[in-house]
Design a protein around this motif. Structure first.
Motif, short mmCIF file in Angstrom:
data_model
loop_
_atom_site.label_atom_id
_atom_site.label_comp_id
_atom_site.label_asym_id
_atom_site.label_seq_id
_atom_site.Cartn_x
_atom_site.Cartn_y
_atom_site.Cartn_z
N GLN A 61 -4.96 -7.23 8.13
CA GLN A 61 -3.92 -6.32 8.59
C GLN A 61 -4.40 -4.88 8.48
OE1 GLN A 61 -0.36 -6.77 6.32
NE2 GLN A 61 0.80 -5.34 7.56
N ASN A 63 -3.59 -1.18 7.81
CA ASN A 63 -2.61 -0.43 7.04
C ASN A 63 -3.05 1.03 7.04
OD1 ASN A 63 -0.57 0.36 5.37
ND2 ASN A 63 -1.30 -0.75 3.57
N GLN A 75 -2.16 -9.15 -1.68
CA GLN A 75 -3.41 -8.59 -1.17
C GLN A 75 -4.56 -9.10 -2.01
OE1 GLN A 75 -3.49 -4.33 -0.92
NE2 GLN A 75 -5.68 -4.27 -0.52
#
Length: 116
Positions: A61, A63, A75
């Protein structure tokens, strides 16, 4: 040297000599292959305490400027220095991509992920 000379010098008509050559030209070759998807391999730095195994599926992802790797809701790592084309591919999928663990480092501090 033209077609007439070749026809005079050869015993067979010119068309018959190249008949199999024409078949070879119409058969698929090396450059006719179309690949369905491109697989990208990136190296992720794993957080302490994360236990990933080969074959595990993770979520990659974007971020902000960082690219994080998540397993479930936690995470497990981050990707540093990602290339521009991989970043653009992830951004094109809404900022989220599915990855699979291909290799885990000897000390468990990094992993190679394939992103589709």
């Amino acid at each position: 040297m033209g077609v007439d000379f070749i026809r005079e010098q050869s015993g067979k008509p010119w068309r018959k000599r190249w008949d199999k050559g024409l078949d070879r030209l119409t058969s698929p070759g090396l450059f006719d292959v179309q690949f369905t998807h491109r697989q990208r391999i990136v190296t992720a730095d794993l957080s302490g305490g994360s236990t990933l195994k080969v074959g595990d599926q993770v979520v990659v992802q974007c971020n902000g400027q960082a690219v994080i790797v998540c397993s479930g809701h936690r995470q497990v790592g981050a990707i540093q220095g990602i290339s521009a084309d991989v970043r653009a591919a992830i951004d094109g999928c809404g900022g989220v991509a599915l990855g699979m663990v291909e290799r885990v480092g000897l000390f468990g501090n990094n992993a190679e992920l394939s992103i589709r």
